[in-house]
Design a protein around this motif. Structure first.
Motif, mmCIF file in Angstrom:
data_model
loop_
_atom_site.group_PDB
_atom_site.id
_atom_site.type_symbol
_atom_site.label_atom_id
_atom_site.label_comp_id
_atom_site.label_asym_id
_atom_site.label_seq_id
_atom_site.Cartn_x
_atom_site.Cartn_y
_atom_site.Cartn_z
ATOM 1 N N ILE A 81 0.850 -1.212 0.000
ATOM 2 C CA ILE A 81 0.000 0.000 0.000
ATOM 3 C C ILE A 81 0.878 1.252 0.000
ATOM 4 O O ILE A 81 0.630 2.213 -0.739
ATOM 5 C CB ILE A 81 -0.973 -0.004 1.206
ATOM 6 N N ILE A 82 1.922 1.236 0.809
ATOM 7 C CA ILE A 82 2.796 2.418 0.884
ATOM 8 C C ILE A 82 3.445 2.683 -0.490
ATOM 9 O O ILE A 82 3.494 3.823 -0.964
ATOM 10 C CB ILE A 82 3.853 2.255 2.002
ATOM 11 N N ASP A 83 3.895 1.607 -1.145
ATOM 12 C CA ASP A 83 4.494 1.769 -2.489
ATOM 13 C C ASP A 83 3.484 2.334 -3.489
ATOM 14 O O ASP A 83 3.794 3.216 -4.277
ATOM 15 C CB ASP A 83 4.972 0.411 -3.043
ATOM 16 N N ILE A 84 2.261 1.794 -3.439
ATOM 17 C CA ILE A 84 1.219 2.245 -4.389
ATOM 18 C C ILE A 84 0.917 3.730 -4.178
ATOM 19 O O ILE A 84 0.797 4.494 -5.133
ATOM 20 C CB ILE A 84 -0.081 1.409 -4.208
ATOM 21 N N LEU A 85 0.807 4.132 -2.916
ATOM 22 C CA LEU A 85 0.494 5.536 -2.630
ATOM 23 C C LEU A 85 1.576 6.454 -3.200
ATOM 24 O O LEU A 85 1.270 7.460 -3.848
ATOM 25 C CB LEU A 85 0.362 5.750 -1.120
ATOM 26 N N LYS A 86 2.832 6.061 -2.996
ATOM 27 C CA LYS A 86 3.932 6.902 -3.505
ATOM 28 C C LYS A 86 3.887 6.963 -5.023
ATOM 29 O O LYS A 86 4.045 8.016 -5.631
ATOM 30 C CB LYS A 86 5.281 6.295 -3.071
ATOM 31 N N SER A 87 3.655 5.803 -5.653
ATOM 32 C CA SER A 87 3.705 5.821 -7.117
ATOM 33 C C SER A 87 2.486 6.532 -7.701
ATOM 34 O O SER A 87 2.600 7.191 -8.733
ATOM 35 C CB SER A 87 3.913 4.417 -7.691
ATOM 36 N N GLU A 88 1.330 6.444 -7.045
ATOM 37 C CA GLU A 88 0.147 7.168 -7.541
ATOM 38 C C GLU A 88 0.407 8.677 -7.527
ATOM 39 O O GLU A 88 0.023 9.395 -8.444
ATOM 40 C CB GLU A 88 -1.080 6.871 -6.671
ATOM 41 N N TYR A 89 1.042 9.135 -6.459
ATOM 42 C CA TYR A 89 1.331 10.560 -6.324
ATOM 43 C C TYR A 89 2.209 11.026 -7.498
ATOM 44 O O TYR A 89 1.936 12.027 -8.152
ATOM 45 C CB TYR A 89 2.021 10.820 -4.981
ATOM 46 N N THR A 90 3.253 10.259 -7.755
ATOM 47 C CA THR A 90 4.179 10.613 -8.833
ATOM 48 C C THR A 90 3.491 10.544 -10.190
ATOM 49 O O THR A 90 3.707 11.388 -11.065
ATOM 50 C CB THR A 90 5.373 9.622 -8.839
ATOM 51 N N LYS A 91 2.644 9.521 -10.362
ATOM 52 C CA LYS A 91 1.970 9.357 -11.659
ATOM 53 C C LYS A 91 1.053 10.539 -11.951
ATOM 54 O O LYS A 91 0.974 11.006 -13.082
ATOM 55 C CB LYS A 91 1.122 8.081 -11.650
ATOM 56 N N LEU A 141 -9.486 14.592 -4.537
ATOM 57 C CA LEU A 141 -10.440 13.774 -3.783
ATOM 58 C C LEU A 141 -10.524 12.362 -4.348
ATOM 59 O O LEU A 141 -10.742 11.400 -3.616
ATOM 60 C CB LEU A 141 -11.836 14.418 -3.820
ATOM 61 N N ALA A 142 -10.356 12.263 -5.650
ATOM 62 C CA ALA A 142 -10.556 10.972 -6.326
ATOM 63 C C ALA A 142 -9.279 10.158 -6.447
ATOM 64 O O ALA A 142 -9.316 9.003 -6.875
ATOM 65 C CB ALA A 142 -11.122 11.222 -7.725
ATOM 66 N N THR A 143 -8.152 10.785 -6.085
ATOM 67 C CA THR A 143 -6.843 10.160 -6.360
ATOM 68 C C THR A 143 -5.908 10.374 -5.168
ATOM 69 O O THR A 143 -6.337 10.816 -4.104
ATOM 70 C CB THR A 143 -6.190 10.843 -7.580
ATOM 71 N N ILE A 144 -4.643 10.113 -5.404
ATOM 72 C CA ILE A 144 -3.607 10.500 -4.443
ATOM 73 C C ILE A 144 -2.765 11.557 -5.137
ATOM 74 O O ILE A 144 -2.111 11.277 -6.149
ATOM 75 C CB ILE A 144 -2.731 9.273 -4.063
ATOM 76 N N GLY A 145 -2.820 12.786 -4.642
ATOM 77 C CA GLY A 145 -2.030 13.862 -5.259
ATOM 78 C C GLY A 145 -2.909 14.843 -6.004
ATOM 79 O O GLY A 145 -4.033 15.115 -5.602
ATOM 80 N N LEU A 146 -2.381 15.340 -7.128
ATOM 81 C CA LEU A 146 -3.050 16.421 -7.854
ATOM 82 C C LEU A 146 -4.349 16.012 -8.523
ATOM 83 O O LEU A 146 -5.266 16.802 -8.666
ATOM 84 C CB LEU A 146 -2.124 16.907 -8.974
ATOM 85 N N GLY A 147 -4.417 14.751 -8.952
ATOM 86 C CA GLY A 147 -5.567 14.305 -9.733
ATOM 87 C C GLY A 147 -5.145 14.018 -11.163
ATOM 88 O O GLY A 147 -3.970 14.175 -11.524
ATOM 89 N N THR A 148 -6.121 13.637 -11.997
ATOM 90 C CA THR A 148 -5.803 13.316 -13.395
ATOM 91 C C THR A 148 -6.244 14.486 -14.291
ATOM 92 O O THR A 148 -5.474 15.421 -14.491
ATOM 93 C CB THR A 148 -6.471 11.979 -13.795
ATOM 94 N N ALA A 149 -7.509 14.462 -14.773
ATOM 95 C CA ALA A 149 -7.961 15.581 -15.607
ATOM 96 C C ALA A 149 -7.911 16.891 -14.813
ATOM 97 O O ALA A 149 -7.425 17.919 -15.302
ATOM 98 C CB ALA A 149 -9.383 15.305 -16.106
ATOM 99 N N LEU A 150 -8.373 16.838 -13.575
ATOM 100 C CA LEU A 150 -8.342 18.067 -12.763
ATOM 101 C C LEU A 150 -6.900 18.418 -12.382
ATOM 102 O O LEU A 150 -6.567 19.592 -12.183
ATOM 103 C CB LEU A 150 -9.227 17.900 -11.511
ATOM 104 N N GLY A 151 -6.055 17.424 -12.310
ATOM 105 C CA GLY A 151 -4.615 17.668 -12.073
ATOM 106 C C GLY A 151 -4.041 18.483 -13.218
ATOM 107 O O GLY A 151 -3.285 19.436 -12.994
ATOM 108 N N ILE A 152 -4.409 18.137 -14.437
ATOM 109 C CA ILE A 152 -3.929 18.892 -15.613
ATOM 110 C C ILE A 152 -4.410 20.343 -15.514
ATOM 111 O O ILE A 152 -3.653 21.285 -15.761
ATOM 112 C CB ILE A 152 -4.445 18.241 -16.929
#
Ligand code: MRU
Length: 337
Positions: free
Chosen positions: A115-125, A157-168
């Motif tokens: 879980i810790i690895d996934i959270l870190k990689s989701e943030y970076t992605k 809210l939907a992700t870990i970090g900035l988001g996807t479309a809303l992140g852009i």
């Protein structure tokens, strides 16, 4: 009280065995957390949409496997079957555990480090998706003020970090601000659960990005007036040919974009690709309860005995999608993932 992991929408402390999720049903009025203690709690918050958004429900489902056991996979997959993230994370976890001969003994410890690895990689992605999206926008929208239209909620809210479309959108806003530019967002309210007017608006307000909420049926009108430069949405599942399942109403926007010549962008992590499906022509999306349509919250808005059809997602065929922005890069037709 501090937590080992605190992404605001999810707070985790493995030492204290404490797992909290922000109750998205109460936003934007109240910020309250729900404590997850059992696998049933996890199933319920996903099923009842207290947590939602494809990547987040995948992560919360992993917490279910930590609180429960490996054998709970099938149970948890049934909570929200359209988003591929739960399925992909579970498959990755299987491989991760199988690589370790002693996985029965150390099950909890291994799930925790997974879980810790996934959270870190989701943030970076998410950051990578946001940067990739900005790069393509620089090429296709050559304006000081960029008017986006988005659907549902694809942000922090939907992700870990900035988001996807809303992140852009957020990333682009901070980049163009530096050179005197500006971002404006049309927020589709996103019936019936109102992820747009409740959640995306809440995030944009917090970020100080200018926006206006529109009813979903206003999109054609604002496009016809030349008020939309680009539509950017997320994905719950992308087939190998680029066909995309996303929140109901996404297909309407893609068709409108074709008519008005507006670029239509889908943004997602690579893990949203379903490598088992060549297309989504026959993919069955989840149908949700009628209450979501005939009530708003607990308030009835029509007669309760009327029949309802409430598909939660629709399928946008790949030919309507101009760009798919992943963490690995920006893709255009023909897609071949
Ligand atoms: O029903 P929801 O709110 O879980 O639907 C969410 C969406 O359709 C999002 O666009 C998708 O999950 C991507 S979130 C980064």
């Amino acid at each position: 009280m501090g937590y080992e992991i605190d992404y605001y929408n999810i707070k985790i402390d493995f030492e204290k065995n404490e797992f909290l999720v922000l109750d998205q049903k109460l936003l934007p009025f109240e910020e309250r957390y729900i404590k997850l203690e059992t696998v049933q709690d996890v199933y319920d918050v996903i099923k009842n949409m207290n947590v939602r958004g494809a990547p987040l429900i995948g992560i919360v489902a992993l917490i279910g496997l930590y609180l429960g056991s490996y054998t709970d996979m099938e149970f948890l997959k049934k909570a929200r079957p359209t988003a591929i993230n739960i399925f992909n994370y579970f498959n990755e976890l299987k491989v991760y555990l199988e690589k370790r001969a002693d996985h029965h003994k150390d099950y909890k410890e291994l799930v925790r480090s997974f879980i810790i690895d996934i959270l870190k990689s989701e943030y970076t992605k998410n950051l990578k998706i946001s940067q990739n999206g900005f790069e393509i926008l620089k090429k296709i929208v050559n304006k000081e003020r960029i008017n986006f239209l988005t659907h549902c909620n694809t942000g922090s809210l939907a992700t870990i970090g900035l988001g996807t479309a809303l992140g852009i959108i957020k990333y682009t806003s901070s980049e163009v601000l530096r050179s005197g530019g500006k971002v404006f967002v049309w927020v589709d309210e996103t019936r019936p659960y109102l992820q747009g007017s409740r959640l995306t608006a809440w995030e944009l307000h917090k970020e100080g990005i200018e926006f206006k909420i529109i009813t979903d049926n206003s999109a054609a009108y604002v496009m016809s007036k030349g008020l939309v430069d680009v539509v950017c949405v997320g994905a719950d599942r992308i087939a190998k040919n680029g066909d995309t399942a996303n929140k109901i109403g996404t297909l309407n926007l893609a068709i409108l974009c074709k008519y008005y010549g507006i670029p239509f962008i889908v943004a997602a992590p690579n893990s949203s690709i379903d490598t088992n499906l060549s297309d989504l022509r026959d993919f069955e999306v989840e149908e949700r309860q009628k209450d979501e349509v005939i009530k708003i919250g607990d308030i009835p808005i029509t007669r309760q005995d009327y029949e309802v059809f409430n598909p939660s997602f629709d399928i946008t065929p790949c030919e309507l999608i101009d760009y798919i922005v992943l963490d690995s890069g920006v893709y255009s037709k023909p897609y071949n993932f």
